[in-house]
Design an enzyme around this catalytic site. Structure first.
Site, short mmCIF file in Angstrom:
data_model
loop_
_atom_site.label_atom_id
_atom_site.label_comp_id
_atom_site.label_asym_id
_atom_site.label_seq_id
_atom_site.Cartn_x
_atom_site.Cartn_y
_atom_site.Cartn_z
N TYR A 1 38.35 -7.20 -11.60
CA TYR A 1 37.06 -6.64 -11.16
C TYR A 1 37.12 -6.36 -9.67
O TYR A 1 37.63 -7.19 -8.92
CB TYR A 1 35.91 -7.60 -11.46
CG TYR A 1 35.10 -7.17 -12.67
CD1 TYR A 1 34.44 -5.95 -12.66
CD2 TYR A 1 34.99 -7.99 -13.78
CE1 TYR A 1 33.72 -5.53 -13.76
CE2 TYR A 1 34.27 -7.58 -14.89
CZ TYR A 1 33.62 -6.35 -14.87
OH TYR A 1 32.90 -5.94 -15.95
N GLU B 1 34.35 -4.39 -7.68
CA GLU B 1 33.20 -3.61 -7.18
C GLU B 1 33.32 -3.42 -5.67
O GLU B 1 33.62 -4.38 -4.94
CB GLU B 1 31.88 -4.34 -7.47
CG GLU B 1 31.29 -4.01 -8.80
CD GLU B 1 31.66 -5.00 -9.88
OE1 GLU B 1 32.74 -5.60 -9.78
OE2 GLU B 1 30.86 -5.17 -10.82
N ASP C 1 33.19 22.33 -10.45
CA ASP C 1 33.71 21.41 -11.46
C ASP C 1 35.00 22.04 -12.00
O ASP C 1 34.95 22.99 -12.79
CB ASP C 1 32.67 21.24 -12.58
CG ASP C 1 33.15 20.31 -13.69
OD1 ASP C 1 34.37 20.04 -13.76
OD2 ASP C 1 32.30 19.87 -14.49
N THR D 1 37.98 16.03 -14.03
CA THR D 1 38.56 14.97 -14.84
C THR D 1 40.06 14.95 -14.51
O THR D 1 40.59 15.91 -13.94
CB THR D 1 38.36 15.24 -16.35
OG1 THR D 1 38.71 16.60 -16.63
CG2 THR D 1 36.93 14.99 -16.77
N LYS E 1 43.08 16.65 -18.16
CA LYS E 1 43.27 17.92 -18.88
C LYS E 1 44.56 18.56 -18.36
O LYS E 1 45.64 18.02 -18.61
CB LYS E 1 42.03 18.80 -18.72
CG LYS E 1 40.77 18.14 -19.34
CD LYS E 1 39.57 19.03 -19.28
CE LYS E 1 38.36 18.44 -19.99
NZ LYS E 1 37.50 17.61 -19.12
N ARG F 1 42.59 9.41 -18.83
CA ARG F 1 41.17 9.73 -18.94
C ARG F 1 40.47 9.20 -17.70
O ARG F 1 40.66 8.04 -17.32
CB ARG F 1 40.56 9.06 -20.19
CG ARG F 1 41.21 9.48 -21.49
CD ARG F 1 41.11 10.98 -21.70
NE ARG F 1 39.73 11.35 -22.03
CZ ARG F 1 39.30 11.62 -23.25
NH1 ARG F 1 40.12 11.56 -24.27
NH2 ARG F 1 38.05 11.94 -23.46
N1 DSN Z 1 35.24 17.70 -23.79
C1 DSN Z 1 35.65 18.55 -22.71
C2 DSN Z 1 36.21 19.83 -23.19
O1 DSN Z 1 36.69 19.86 -24.32
O2 DSN Z 1 36.20 20.82 -22.49
C3 DSN Z 1 34.57 18.80 -21.74
O3 DSN Z 1 33.85 17.65 -21.51
#
Ligand code: DSN
Length: 411
Positions: free
Chosen positions: A51, A53, A197, A223, A226, A232
């Site tokens: 932990y 924080e 984003d 994120t 991707k 993740r």
């Molecule tokens: N789930 C993601 C996507 O497939 O683009 C976006 O949050």
């Protein structure tokens, strides 16, 4: 997985089945990718026990000397990768990161401008059922009906009329490059905050295959899993003047303890993305997507906006007489994973929309070439055309197995 095999064979069995599905199928879900084993080792490390924080050097728990080094390294690598002034590497995922951006910069009820979900935007960019649409007063821009592209004149017109506090540029189903500088100059006319984003294209930006908004925009979220091919999670990059507010919004505003194992895995992914090979990867992802799009078009498919500049495309399957949900199912049955998608001005419902979204980030990681990508387009087309022919579908399943065998994944 020797420990799981002793203590929890049920879960091990399911993990093995999922690994096999990933190994033997073609992954075209545009938001998915295959991380390296190094990223997976970091996610499965002892750091999950801690932990912490707070932030580097300012924690609310003892024993964080090592975690401080991990987080500092992740920050340093991220800054080298994206050239940002400040980064918070603690957000647990994309929507929480976007929520922290709103909490840090605007008040409930404030006006925000974002791309409409069924035109390629994201739930957290103001959809009425999402916290963003519930808390803030969103106006949405769309793509042009004829071109399938965002029309910057329309964005400017809405911005001047509505005078939002913030303008969002970003998407989860849009295949064209965004004009970051045009967004910035519109925002400057009305004194709005610029928020990009880049969840879908962060890896392509990191690999310098497409332009980055980081030099122009106040705040950029992504994120990490991707096209960036990390674990993740998410990060928030911003200009120094927003740093304190962003950090406070993430912790203690939104989250408690950061997931330190994921911070370490993000650091591993940033390191991988800083290597010269990652530039080749980013370029190949786009080349594969463009080859797949061209082949689909040659076979009579309609791609929204007529092609792609990035890793993804949205295909209107109704042209072939199949709605998106059914297309997703047919393709699943032959071993191709896709996600159904609304198309701009869709007359069908989101659960059963007109399109499917395809992406090449994952297949490029496993080594698919331009020729392989054309072959994938060909099997997609034939699976849809010959959907009633069980024997043909069986043959197509065999072709897919061969393509996967040619490019082994985790073995
Ligand atoms: N789930 C993601 C996507 O497939 O683009 C976006 O949050």
């Amino acid at each position: 997985m020797s420990y799981l095999s002793k203590t929890d064979p049920s879960i091990l069995n399911l993990i093995t089945k999922e690994t096999s599905r990933q190994e033997h199928g073609i992954e075209l879900i545009a938001s998915e990718n295959y991380t390296s084993k190094a990223v997976m080792e970091a996610t499965g490390s002892t750091l999950t026990n801690k932990y912490s924080e707070g932030y580097v050097g300012k924690r609310y728990y003892g024993g964080n000397e090592v975690i401080d080094e991990v987080e500092a390294l992740a920050i340093q690598r991220c800054k080298s990768l994206f050239g940002c002034e400040h980064v918070n590497v603690q957000p647990l995922s994309g929507s929480p990161a976007n929520a922290a951006v709103y909490f840090a910069t605007i008040k409930p009820g404030d006006k925000v401008l974002g791309l409409q979900l069924d035109h390629g935007g994201h739930l957290s960019h103001g959809h009425p059922v999402n916290f963003s649409g519930l808390l803030y007063n969103f106006t949405q821009y769309q793509v042009n009906k004829d071109t399938g592209r965002i029309d910057m004149d329309q964005v400017r017109e809405i911005a001047l009329r509505e005078r939002p506090k913030m303008i969002i540029a970003g998407f989860s189903a849009y295949s064209r490059n965004l004009d970051w500088q045009a967004f910035k100059s519109i925002a400057d006319e009305i004194g709005a905050i610029t928020f990009a984003d880049i969840a879908h294209i962060a890896g392509l930006i990191a690999g310098q295959a497409i332009e980055s908004p980081v030099p122009y925009f106040d705040i950029v979220t992504t994120t990490t899993h991707k096209t960036l091919r990390g674990p993740r999670g998410a990060i928030i990059m911003c200009k120094e003047k927003f740093a304190k507010d962003i950090d406070r919004a993430v912790f203690p505003g939104m989250q408690g303890g950061p997931h330190d194992h994921m911070t370490a895995a993000k650091a591993v992914a940033f390191h991988e993305a800083l290597q010269p090979e990652f530039k080749v990867y980013a370029k190949d992802v786009i080349a594969n997507a463009q080859a797949m799009a061209a082949e689909l078009i040659a076979r009579g498919h309609r791609i929204i906006s007529g092609g792609t500049d990035n890793h993804l495309m949205v295909v209107d399957m109704t042209v072939k007489g199949v709605p998106g949900k059914e297309a997703e199912k047919i393709l699943d049955e032959v071993g191709i994973s896709t996600s159904r998608s609304t198309i701009p001005f869709d007359t069908r419902k989101p659960m059963d929309p007109s399109g499917v979204r395809l992406g090449t980030a994952a297949i490029t990681t496993r080594g698919f070439t331009v020729a392989d990508s054309k072959a994938v387009a060909s099997v997609i087309d034939r699976a849809i055309e010959q959907r009633a022919d069980k024997v043909a579908l069986e043959g197509i399943r065999g072709e897919i197995s061969e393509l996967c065998k040619k490019h082994p994944l985790y073995i």
